[in-house]
Design a protein around this motif. Structure first.
Motif, PDB file in Angstrom:
ATOM      1  N   GLY A  12     -16.727 -21.790  41.067  1.00 38.86           N
ATOM      2  CA  GLY A  12     -15.334 -21.946  40.713  1.00 38.86           C
ATOM      3  C   GLY A  12     -14.833 -23.345  40.962  1.00 38.86           C
ATOM      4  O   GLY A  12     -15.604 -24.290  41.084  1.00 38.86           O
ATOM      5  N   VAL A  20      -9.981 -21.067  41.960  1.00 35.47           N
ATOM      6  CA  VAL A  20     -10.204 -20.270  40.767  1.00 35.47           C
ATOM      7  C   VAL A  20     -11.698 -19.987  40.628  1.00 35.47           C
ATOM      8  O   VAL A  20     -12.482 -20.887  40.311  1.00 35.47           O
ATOM      9  CB  VAL A  20      -9.688 -20.979  39.495  1.00 35.47           C
ATOM     10  CG1 VAL A  20      -9.995 -20.136  38.255  1.00 35.47           C
ATOM     11  CG2 VAL A  20      -8.195 -21.240  39.591  1.00 35.47           C
ATOM     12  N   HIS A  22     -14.638 -18.479  38.455  1.00 32.38           N
ATOM     13  CA  HIS A  22     -14.731 -18.286  37.006  1.00 32.38           C
ATOM     14  C   HIS A  22     -16.134 -17.890  36.547  1.00 32.38           C
ATOM     15  O   HIS A  22     -16.461 -18.041  35.367  1.00 32.38           O
ATOM     16  CB  HIS A  22     -14.248 -19.524  36.253  1.00 32.38           C
ATOM     17  CG  HIS A  22     -14.992 -20.791  36.575  1.00 32.38           C
ATOM     18  ND1 HIS A  22     -14.497 -22.039  36.261  1.00 32.38           N
ATOM     19  CD2 HIS A  22     -16.177 -21.014  37.209  1.00 32.38           C
ATOM     20  CE1 HIS A  22     -15.359 -22.965  36.655  1.00 32.38           C
ATOM     21  NE2 HIS A  22     -16.378 -22.359  37.218  1.00 32.38           N
ATOM     22  N   CYS A  25     -16.047 -15.325  33.738  1.00 35.12           N
ATOM     23  CA  CYS A  25     -15.203 -15.691  32.606  1.00 35.12           C
ATOM     24  C   CYS A  25     -16.015 -16.512  31.608  1.00 35.12           C
ATOM     25  O   CYS A  25     -16.808 -17.371  31.999  1.00 35.12           O
ATOM     26  CB  CYS A  25     -14.008 -16.518  33.067  1.00 35.12           C
ATOM     27  SG  CYS A  25     -12.932 -15.644  34.220  1.00 35.12           S
ATOM     28  N   LYS A  28     -14.817 -21.686  31.248  1.00 31.32           N
ATOM     29  CA  LYS A  28     -14.633 -22.139  32.619  1.00 31.32           C
ATOM     30  C   LYS A  28     -13.394 -23.025  32.740  1.00 31.32           C
ATOM     31  O   LYS A  28     -12.831 -23.490  31.752  1.00 31.32           O
ATOM     32  CB  LYS A  28     -15.867 -22.904  33.095  1.00 31.32           C
ATOM     33  CG  LYS A  28     -17.191 -22.182  32.862  1.00 31.32           C
ATOM     34  CD  LYS A  28     -17.209 -20.784  33.457  1.00 31.32           C
ATOM     35  CE  LYS A  28     -18.553 -20.105  33.249  1.00 31.32           C
ATOM     36  NZ  LYS A  28     -18.548 -18.695  33.706  1.00 31.32           N
ATOM     37  N   VAL A  29     -12.990 -23.275  33.975  1.00 35.80           N
ATOM     38  CA  VAL A  29     -11.899 -24.210  34.238  1.00 35.80           C
ATOM     39  C   VAL A  29     -12.284 -25.577  33.678  1.00 35.80           C
ATOM     40  O   VAL A  29     -13.401 -26.060  33.887  1.00 35.80           O
ATOM     41  CB  VAL A  29     -11.637 -24.315  35.753  1.00 35.80           C
ATOM     42  CG1 VAL A  29     -10.643 -25.444  36.044  1.00 35.80           C
ATOM     43  CG2 VAL A  29     -11.120 -22.995  36.292  1.00 35.80           C
ATOM     44  N   GLY A  54      -7.843 -15.644  30.776  1.00 39.63           N
ATOM     45  CA  GLY A  54      -9.177 -15.983  31.274  1.00 39.63           C
ATOM     46  C   GLY A  54      -9.266 -15.812  32.781  1.00 39.63           C
ATOM     47  O   GLY A  54      -9.050 -14.726  33.314  1.00 39.63           O
ATOM     48  N   SER A  55      -9.549 -16.889  33.488  1.00 41.62           N
ATOM     49  CA  SER A  55      -9.666 -16.864  34.948  1.00 41.62           C
ATOM     50  C   SER A  55      -8.324 -16.771  35.657  1.00 41.62           C
ATOM     51  O   SER A  55      -8.276 -16.599  36.873  1.00 41.62           O
ATOM     52  CB  SER A  55     -10.392 -18.120  35.425  1.00 41.62           C
ATOM     53  OG  SER A  55      -9.626 -19.280  35.111  1.00 41.62           O
ATOM     54  N   ALA A  81     -13.154 -10.784  32.674  1.00 44.10           N
ATOM     55  CA  ALA A  81     -12.279 -11.921  32.940  1.00 44.10           C
ATOM     56  C   ALA A  81     -10.956 -11.454  33.548  1.00 44.10           C
ATOM     57  O   ALA A  81     -10.441 -12.071  34.491  1.00 44.10           O
ATOM     58  CB  ALA A  81     -12.028 -12.710  31.661  1.00 44.10           C
ATOM     59  N   GLN A  84     -11.455 -10.683  37.151  1.00 42.93           N
ATOM     60  CA  GLN A  84     -11.582 -11.888  37.966  1.00 42.93           C
ATOM     61  C   GLN A  84     -10.242 -12.611  38.100  1.00 42.93           C
ATOM     62  O   GLN A  84      -9.912 -13.127  39.170  1.00 42.93           O
ATOM     63  CB  GLN A  84     -12.631 -12.826  37.372  1.00 42.93           C
ATOM     64  CG  GLN A  84     -12.908 -14.048  38.252  1.00 42.93           C
ATOM     65  CD  GLN A  84     -14.313 -14.543  38.126  1.00 42.93           C
ATOM     66  OE1 GLN A  84     -14.738 -14.941  37.045  1.00 42.93           O
ATOM     67  NE2 GLN A  84     -15.059 -14.533  39.227  1.00 42.93           N
ATOM     68  N   ALA A  85      -9.464 -12.639  37.030  1.00 46.59           N
ATOM     69  CA  ALA A  85      -8.126 -13.237  37.115  1.00 46.59           C
ATOM     70  C   ALA A  85      -7.285 -12.517  38.159  1.00 46.59           C
ATOM     71  O   ALA A  85      -6.584 -13.152  38.956  1.00 46.59           O
ATOM     72  CB  ALA A  85      -7.440 -13.186  35.750  1.00 46.59           C
ATOM     73  N   ASN A  88      -8.415 -13.613  41.532  1.00 52.61           N
ATOM     74  CA  ASN A  88      -7.920 -14.957  41.832  1.00 52.61           C
ATOM     75  C   ASN A  88      -6.447 -14.940  42.206  1.00 52.61           C
ATOM     76  O   ASN A  88      -6.007 -15.660  43.108  1.00 52.61           O
ATOM     77  CB  ASN A  88      -8.148 -15.873  40.626  1.00 52.61           C
ATOM     78  CG  ASN A  88      -9.606 -16.239  40.432  1.00 52.61           C
ATOM     79  OD1 ASN A  88     -10.384 -16.275  41.380  1.00 52.61           O
ATOM     80  ND2 ASN A  88      -9.991 -16.510  39.187  1.00 52.61           N
TER      81      ASN A  88
END
Length: 245
Positions: A12, A20, A22, A25, A28-29, A54-55, A81, A84-85, A88
């Motif tokens: 992340g 974050v 990711h 996801c 990615k960032v 997304g993330s 995703a 995971q969001a 986060n």
């Protein structure tokens, strides 16, 4: 991807006030999302919608920028995703202000009665083409599941009269998106063309639309100066987020 990404045991990106993850996801960032989250106007905003979260990056950035004053809904179609969001968000300082919804935005929009002063999206932008490594990445990368007309129409259902829809796109796609938006009755109010260096052509564009007509504020942002260091303008925009800036 910015050089400020940290090498960590977890997959992340560490920011000054949040992390974050990711790894689950597709997208990615990256610099695109960070620019959009730092750039979008948040003055007097009390309700924010992040389409295709997304993330959860944009939702988290906007939560930091609004200092407790805004409630944020983040909608994501992909179940992994979205989960995971949600994780986060729960690990962040703003878990009480952000709600993640695993849903198709077209269906979700039709069920809502609330309106948003700011709608933000880092949308898919490629037409269907060379297959990606996974179905999830195709969802995030191609417009087949969320074409631009659909995004604009959903945002029209959910925006306040004085609100803004903000997106980031490749410069080559931006002109097409603007024409589609104008055709649906939107007005372009903000435009920032982003170039990697002073002598290079813009490769990204940040766009802000409103249902209400008004002046267009347009500018150019250069990411790196002649010495290859980040420009003052880029640092000023993103300093509140990058860990070592």
């Amino acid at each position: 991807m910015s050089r400020h990404k940290q090498v960590l045991p977890r997959n992340g990106f560490t920011f000054k006030q949040f992390f974050v993850a990711h790894d689950r996801c597709a997208m990615k960032v990256g610099t695109d999302g960070i620019l959009l989250g730092a750039w979008a106007p948040v003055v007097n905003v009390s309700r924010i919608l992040d389409i295709g979260t997304g993330s959860g990056l944009l939702a988290l950035m906007l939560a930091q920028r609004t200092e407790g004053s805004a409630q944020i809904d983040a909608v994501e179609l992909d179940a992994d995703a979205a989960q995971q969001a949600g994780e986060n968000v729960q690990a962040s300082p703003w878990r009480e202000r952000i709600q993640v919804h695993c849903a198709d935005i077209q269906t979700w929009a039709g069920q809502q009665t609330r309106r948003y002063e700011l709608i933000i999206s880092n949308p898919p932008y490629f037409e269907k083409g060379v297959p990606c490594a996974s179905a999830e990445r195709e969802l995030a990368r191609y417009t087949a599941t969320l074409d631009h007309d659909t995004l604009l129409a959903c945002a029209s259902q959910l925006i306040t009269e004085e609100g803004f829809l903000c997106v980031v796109l490749p410069e080559s796609v931006g002109g097409y998106f603007v024409q589609r938006a104008l055709g649906q009755g939107w007005h372009l109010r903000f435009r920032t063309d982003v170039a990697e260096a002073e002598m290079k052509l813009p490769h990204r564009v940040l766009l802000g639309f409103s249902p209400t007509a008004g002046d267009l504020f347009s500018e150019r942002l250069v990411i790196r100066g002649p010495d290859q260091r980040y420009s003052d303008a880029f640092c000023g925009l993103t300093r509140a987020f990058y860990l070592f800036m």
